[in-house]
Design an enzyme around this catalytic site. Structure first.
Site, PDB file in Angstrom:
ATOM      1  N   ASP A 426       4.554   2.884  -7.459  1.00 22.59           N
ATOM      2  CA  ASP A 426       3.484   1.884  -7.494  1.00 22.59           C
ATOM      3  C   ASP A 426       3.999   0.504  -7.103  1.00 22.59           C
ATOM      4  O   ASP A 426       5.191   0.213  -7.164  1.00 22.59           O
ATOM      5  CB  ASP A 426       2.904   1.840  -8.914  1.00 22.59           C
ATOM      6  CG  ASP A 426       1.454   1.365  -8.945  1.00 22.59           C
ATOM      7  OD1 ASP A 426       0.951   0.895  -7.915  1.00 22.59           O
ATOM      8  OD2 ASP A 426       0.829   1.473 -10.017  1.00 22.59           O
ATOM      9  N   GLU A 481      -9.983   3.538 -11.160  1.00 23.31           N
ATOM     10  CA  GLU A 481      -9.298   2.625 -12.069  1.00 23.31           C
ATOM     11  C   GLU A 481      -9.947   1.241 -12.084  1.00 23.31           C
ATOM     12  O   GLU A 481      -9.882   0.526 -13.083  1.00 23.31           O
ATOM     13  CB  GLU A 481      -7.824   2.506 -11.689  1.00 23.31           C
ATOM     14  CG  GLU A 481      -7.566   1.815 -10.360  1.00 23.31           C
ATOM     15  CD  GLU A 481      -6.077   1.692 -10.047  1.00 23.31           C
ATOM     16  OE1 GLU A 481      -5.327   2.626 -10.376  1.00 23.31           O
ATOM     17  OE2 GLU A 481      -5.670   0.671  -9.482  1.00 23.31           O
TER      18      GLU A 481
END
Length: 676
Positions: A426, A481
């Site tokens: 990420d 998300e």
């Protein structure tokens, strides 16, 4: 007099020959002859594209400027040309179908100056790339990749988001324009005329432009291995979009989110550098007569470099995910959070449900250290790995970019030997040449240790998943998300836009599966107990419509165990497929896709905020009797989005299946043959 006449004739002949050398015309057609690309070599290399006589792309220039002042494609001196025809079948390993028809006609143009340009014409579009055969190091100062449209038409534009460009507190300080190169690649779409392009704003590819007679053009890139990614920009407000590329970083410092990002403080006056010969990325112009064709396009995969080696060990599947639901279990006798008791509960749920993986997202490694060897004291990783192994569940670890990049080889070796199955990486948030190379290098090293890579916080896929099939997913999408904190974005409309555009590039780490579902008027953002926009059946349909070989279950096990029917369905849906058929759809309005695994078909439909009645054509089933297990919006789904109805039906003999969806709704049917 005769000598003068001879001299005049000789000069004329030389002049004509010079004109021939200076201006060359080539025509390349697709195998079905519907697409034609006309290539002109003169002062510049230009090409135009027609589809069944309709002009889709007007004369568009392609060139590259090198550091020594030489230009690929400018005043190009053609040495030779060659053509070939390819008709083959690609065996796809981790994909939405197991076989891909790969048919194209190719024109290769070799120029003086150690470079070539290759054009390909497929039945669904064209592509070109530059190839350097240089034997010495060189740099690319800039690339000209222009796409000149015949009129001021509308486009679905995925702008770099304003709030993302402002995140960079350091680096790219010269202009707001350059700051856009530092972003998370999560975007929504604006439907507007090319002339209304927001001044100073970059957009991502893929990008879709409306053409004549309802046709669409999708701009994309493929085989991006060691070169910056392509943004698109309309500098003049006219009909031309141009490629823009992040400069090569000079000074990079650790910073950003929890000190896990690489922030660019200064850049070089070029975009890429090479030690010698290289193949540059493909620039693809994909053409569809109907919107729904884009939702099942294989161009990016076809153009990518094939895998080398054995990847039969790659295991796709579902993942029980902790972060979106904030570790919020209930009805348990321990305090939930980043600790062994919580993760054992997730492992038990995954094992019982037939879910292949559990992820330990951000929090398992000590914060602010960017050191993946430092595990928080609440986690006994060896104990969890052993526990999961006994339950036939694999563990995947979240990893920040900076932490992994410090020692990819050592980290992969260490955790592979411990029994970890892969990493969710990420906060890359760039696609300059160095960052693109990080993705390739990470894939290569992870494959060496038989580990999966899920690239989150990154740019769109460009075919790396074909070259390294252990790269099993990418984010680069405005996923679920966002619903933890975004109270304003229309996610429902995005859901029926993205599959026609972003998903052309490849799989999405969208992270669906919400059991808290809300109508348009009832939705609100709640960080710790998030919900989705639209109906329950919409969430189920996304497991079919969204391509995702490593597919998250975003909600918590407590909620899933209260929703047994839906959980069993989600767990049963494959993540890779034998075949995919796009049934219908219109960008921003609705979509229906059918996917096959073995002898079972899964069909999913979604609509925007308009209630919708469709008729699905199931003629692809062929002869025989079939039954279908249906999840459809309940009669009150427009008021209570969790309302759904499950039923088993006989598939009509005429293969025409009526479907009714609530606003923000969805529909799924699992179809299987009946042999008695």
């Amino acid at each position: 007099m005769r000598n003068n006449t001879f001299l005049i004739l000789l000069i004329s002949l030389v002049f004509c020959q010079a004109n021939i050398l200076a201006q060359k015309q080539f025509t390349l057609k697709s195998p079905d002859s519907k697409i034609e690309v006309n290539i002109s070599i003169g002062k510049t290399i230009e090409y135009s594209v027609f589809h069944q006589g309709d002009l889709m792309l007007d004369r568009s220039a392609a060139s590259m400027t090198l550091g020594d002042g030489f230009n690929y494609g400018v005043n190009a001196e053609l040495e030779k040309s060659s053509t070939r025809t390819i008709n083959q079948t690609i065996d796809a390993l981790i994909y939405k179908k197991n076989k891909i028809e790969d048919r194209y006609n190719e024109l290769s143009l070799k120029f003086r100056g150690d470079y070539s340009v290759i054009f390909r014409a497929y039945n669904d579009g064209i592509a070109y790339r530059f190839v350097s055969t240089s034997k010495k190091p060189f740099v690319v100062v800039n690339e000209q990749a222009d796409f000149n449209f015949p009129g001021d038409t509308k486009a679905f534009i995925p702008y770099v988001r304003d709030n993302q460009s402002k995140r960079a507190k350091t680096g790219y300080q010269n202009t707001t324009f350059e700051m856009q190169f530092y972003n998370s690649f999560e975007n929504i779409y604006e439907h507007s005329l090319l002339s209304e392009w927001i001044k100073g704003r970059l957009a991502f590819s893929p990008l879709v432009i409306e053409g004549i007679n309802g046709k669409k053009v999708c701009l994309a890139e493929a085989d991006l291995m060691n070169y910056p990614g392509m943004y698109l920009y309309n500098e003049t407000g006219g009909n031309t979009l141009s490629g823009v590329f992040a400069p090569y970083p000079d000074e990079i410092k650790q910073g950003g989110h929890n000190m896990l990002q690489g922030e660019v403080y200064s850049v070089e006056p070029y975009i890429a550098k090479f030690e010698g010969a290289t193949e540059f990325p493909w620039r693809a112009v994909i053409i569809s007569s109907e919107d729904y064709e884009l939702a099942n396009n294989d161009m990016v995969y076809k153009l990518a470099s094939p895998a080398r080696g054995d990847y039969s060990w790659v295991k796709p599947g579902k993942v029980a995910w902790d972060w979106w639901n904030s570790w919020n279990l209930y009805g348990v006798d321990f305090k939930t959070g980043v600790n062994n008791e919580t993760y054992k509960y997730y492992i038990d749920f995954a094992s019982k449900s037939g879910i292949e993986y559990v992820i330990l997202d951000e929090g398992w490694a000590v914060n602010l250290q960017a050191d993946l060897m430092q595990v928080v004291p609440e986690i006994n990783l060896k104990e969890l790995i052993d526990y999961a192994g006994k339950k036939n569940v694999g563990l995947i670890l979240w990893a920040g970019y900076w932490a992994l990049n410090r020692d990819m080889e050592g980290i992969c070796k260490h955790y592979s030997e411990m029994g970890i199955k892969g990493f969710k990486v990420d906060f890359m948030d760039r696609d300059d040449q160095l960052m693109v190379d990080f993705h390739r290098k990470g894939a290569q090293i992870a494959a060496k240790y038989k580990m999966l890579m899920d690239y989150h916080g990154t740019y769109k896929p460009t075919g790396l998943q074909r070259t390294y099939p252990n790269v099993i997913n990418f984010e680069g999408v405005f996923g679920l998300e966002q619903m933890k904190w975004d109270a304003d974005t229309d996610q429902v409309t995005y859901d029926v836009t993205m599959p026609f555009i972003r998903q052309v590039a490849g799989p999405v780490d969208y992270t669906q599966g919400a059991m808290r579902n809300a109508t348009k008027s009832n939705y609100r953002s709640v960080y710790s107990e998030a919900m989705s926009q639209g109906t329950r059946c919409r969430q189920l349909a996304q497991y079919i419509i969204f391509e995702s070989p490593l597919n998250m279950l975003c909600d918590n096990p407590s909620n899933y165990m209260r929703e047994k029917e839906c959980t069993e369905y989600i767990a049963s849906v494959p993540t890779i497929w034998d075949n995919t058929i796009s049934l219908n759809g219109e960008i921003g309005k609705y979509i229906s896709i059918a996917r096959k695994k073995g002898d079972v078909w899964y069909v999913g439909s979604m609509t925007n905020w308009d209630a919708r009645s469709l008729e699905l054509d199931l003629s692809f089933l062929g002869e025989g009797r079939f039954k279908g297990e249906v999840f459809k919006d309940g009669v009150n789904a427009g008021k209570a989005a969790r309302d759904y109805r499950k039923e088993v039906i006989d598939i009509p003999v005429d293969r025409k299946l009526p479907v009714l969806m609530a606003p923000g709704g969805g529909y799924v049917i699992k179809i299987y043959p009946v042999f008695n």
